[in-house]
Write a protein that holds these residues in place. Structure first.
Motif, mmCIF file in Angstrom:
data_model
loop_
_atom_site.group_PDB
_atom_site.id
_atom_site.type_symbol
_atom_site.label_atom_id
_atom_site.label_comp_id
_atom_site.label_asym_id
_atom_site.label_seq_id
_atom_site.Cartn_x
_atom_site.Cartn_y
_atom_site.Cartn_z
ATOM 1 N N UNK A 147 0.826 -1.213 0.000
ATOM 2 C CA UNK A 147 0.000 0.000 0.000
ATOM 3 C C UNK A 147 0.861 1.264 0.000
ATOM 4 N N UNK A 148 1.988 1.216 0.718
ATOM 5 C CA UNK A 148 2.888 2.365 0.716
ATOM 6 C C UNK A 148 3.436 2.621 -0.681
ATOM 7 N N UNK A 149 3.818 1.544 -1.381
ATOM 8 C CA UNK A 149 4.379 1.698 -2.727
ATOM 9 C C UNK A 149 3.374 2.322 -3.684
ATOM 10 N N UNK A 206 3.363 -0.029 -13.118
ATOM 11 C CA UNK A 206 3.700 -0.911 -12.000
ATOM 12 C C UNK A 206 4.219 -0.113 -10.808
ATOM 13 N N UNK A 207 3.519 -0.228 -9.674
ATOM 14 C CA UNK A 207 3.941 0.469 -8.452
ATOM 15 C C UNK A 207 5.085 -0.258 -7.772
ATOM 16 N N UNK A 208 4.998 -1.588 -7.733
ATOM 17 C CA UNK A 208 6.043 -2.347 -7.041
ATOM 18 C C UNK A 208 6.067 -3.808 -7.482
ATOM 19 N N UNK A 238 10.882 -1.844 -5.268
ATOM 20 C CA UNK A 238 11.283 -3.235 -5.063
ATOM 21 C C UNK A 238 11.036 -3.589 -3.601
ATOM 22 N N UNK A 239 10.079 -4.515 -3.364
ATOM 23 C CA UNK A 239 9.705 -4.942 -2.010
ATOM 24 C C UNK A 239 10.154 -6.383 -1.800
ATOM 25 N N UNK A 240 10.860 -6.638 -0.706
ATOM 26 C CA UNK A 240 11.360 -7.982 -0.408
ATOM 27 C C UNK A 240 10.860 -8.427 0.962
ATOM 28 N N UNK A 241 10.233 -9.596 0.996
ATOM 29 C CA UNK A 241 9.832 -10.227 2.258
ATOM 30 C C UNK A 241 10.898 -11.243 2.612
#
Length: 449
Positions: A147-149, A206-208, A238-241
């Motif tokens: 959601x932040x992205x 593309x947001x993320x 770029x989001x990494x879990x």
């Protein structure tokens, strides 16, 4: 810890009704139409003494299978790790387990310092300059990152790899409904994200891009290649879990250009406890510092030059206009963050790395033993402490038979991946012994012929 339930007496009930200004419970609920009110007696057992009730509940609890009595090879997001005894001693102190949000720093220095240390250790593990003071769990932290992205880039399309934990993907779907985001899932290829499909789906809307590292199958994703693809698109984040224990050995996502790194610190000091509560972390860049959900604890000095701690940023709905708040996270189970802080401090920098290496070594030993026993190991690439095997029988039936032998088997991937029927995800942690691994391999071989 023993808690006592204090029942409400008839006198208590009468006093409350008089205070409210009504004569009966029916009058209290008179605004609710009678046709939707329950009329009659609830199907409850008759009251009993405390001793009898305790015996009954103990008997019910003893029906549960637990990792203290059984050997567990089940992971899939919740793991059976060593927890230093000091963790329970610290979090059982009343000043910690009764603490709420530390609004008054002058009387909350211990709580604030503990959270500050948590932030510091998460930043070191992830390679990110900023970390918040924990969240509910890894799944909600990941959804908050998505959601932040979208808010930051003002774009609606989110690319999520199918190698991300299926439950985390479900949370993302739920969180995305409010801001009306478009969630596009990227297929997996041999246990890793299909980079060709990812490249095709990446565009200016593309947001993320969301990747798990190590992923749900235990495989180590090529974060450098993913980052290269993202760099071709302006503003895409770029989001990494990531499993923070794995980061004790693996190169941190921050060094691969990640904008946000999230995960769950259950691996440090928090038991499985039926799947929760756990502790999520949220680490990011300085650029996004004021967009981070939750709170940031800062270090300062008082008028005498003595080191002190304060709530630096807390852009929550309690403090600012609701539509400007970054999140509604309130009581964020800081006790669990404290447990993780104590566990990481107890292990130390070298201890965390050694623990991660032991997970890798023992998992590779079991992989070797399974292959020697002619049990198909599907995973081919580098992995952390989990990998996928293929059975000749159903995973459910196999796990039932393993349970009879005192073993908790792996996760049935066919439950969420239709193309992976009869595939089991097995996890090996540092506390599994050679004897336990050998027994598991033997029993699995006997069951699967």
């Amino acid at each position: 810890m023993d808690f006592r339930y204090l029942p409400m007496t008839e006198t208590d009930k009468k006093e409350m009704l008089e205070t409210v200004g009504v004569q009966s419970t029916d009058e209290l609920f008179s605004d609710i139409p009678e046709d939707v009110r329950f009329n009659g007696e609830l199907n409850l057992k008759q009251p009993t003494s405390e001793a009898e009730l305790k015996n009954e509940l103990t008997a019910m609890a003893n029906k549960n299978t637990n990792v203290k009595q059984y050997t567990s090879f089940l992971g899939a997001g919740v793991y059976d790790h060593f927890i230093p005894s000091v963790v329970d001693h610290v979090i059982s102190r009343s000043e910690f387990y009764t603490a709420y949000t530390p609004y008054q720093p002058e009387v909350s220095q211990g709580e604030l310092q503990a959270i500050f240390e948590f932030q510091t250790m998460i930043s070191e593990l992830t390679g990110m300059p900023i970390s918040n003071s924990s969240m509910y769990d890894g799944g909600t932290a990941l959804a908050e990152a998505v959601n932040l992205s979208a808010a930051q880039t003002r774009k609606k399309k989110i690319l999520v790899s199918k190698t991300v934990h299926p439950e985390s993907r479900a949370v993302i779907e739920t969180y995305s409904k409010g801001p009306n985001l478009e969630i596009v899932e990227i297929d997996h290829n041999n246990g890793k994200t299909d980079l060709n499909q990812l490249e095709k789906e990446l565009d200016e809307d593309t947001a993320s891009v969301v990747i798990q590292y190590p992923n749900f199958f235990g495989q180590i994703e090529s974060l450098d290649k993913v980052n290269e693809l993202i760099q071709n698109q302006k503003k895409t984040m770029f989001i990494v879990s990531s499993n923070p224990l794995a980061l004790g050995y693996l190169t941190p996502p921050g060094e691969f250009g990640a904008d946000i790194v999230v995960g769950d610190t259950q691996v440090f000091g928090i038991p499985a406890q039926f799947g929760g509560p756990h502790c999520g972390y949220f680490a990011t860049t300085k650029k996004l510092m004021r967009k981070v959900p939750g709170r940031l604890i800062g270090q300062t000095t008082d008028e005498d030059g003595v080191r002190g701690f304060v709530l630096t940023l807390q852009a929550r709905e309690q403090h600012i206009r609701r539509d400007k708040a970054t999140s509604n996270i309130c009581s964020n189970q800081a006790l669990n963050a404290l447990a993780s802080s104590v566990a990481m401090s107890s292990l130390g920098k070298h201890g965390v790395k050694k623990m991660a290496v032991l997970n890798m070594q023992k998992a590779r030993y079991m992989k070797q033993r399974l292959e020697e026993s002619s049990i198909s190991v599907v995973s081919e690439g580098p992995f952390f402490n989990e990998f996928v095997i293929k059975l000749s029988n159903s995973v459910s039936a196999t796990n039932d038979k393993l349970l009879d032998k005192g073993i908790i088997g792996g996760y049935d991937l066919g439950l969420v991946y239709p193309d992976l029927e009869n595939h089991m995800l097995v996890a090996v942690t540092e506390i599994r012994t050679k004897e336990e691994i050998d027994t598991f391999v033997k029993e699995l071989g006997d069951i699967n012929g």
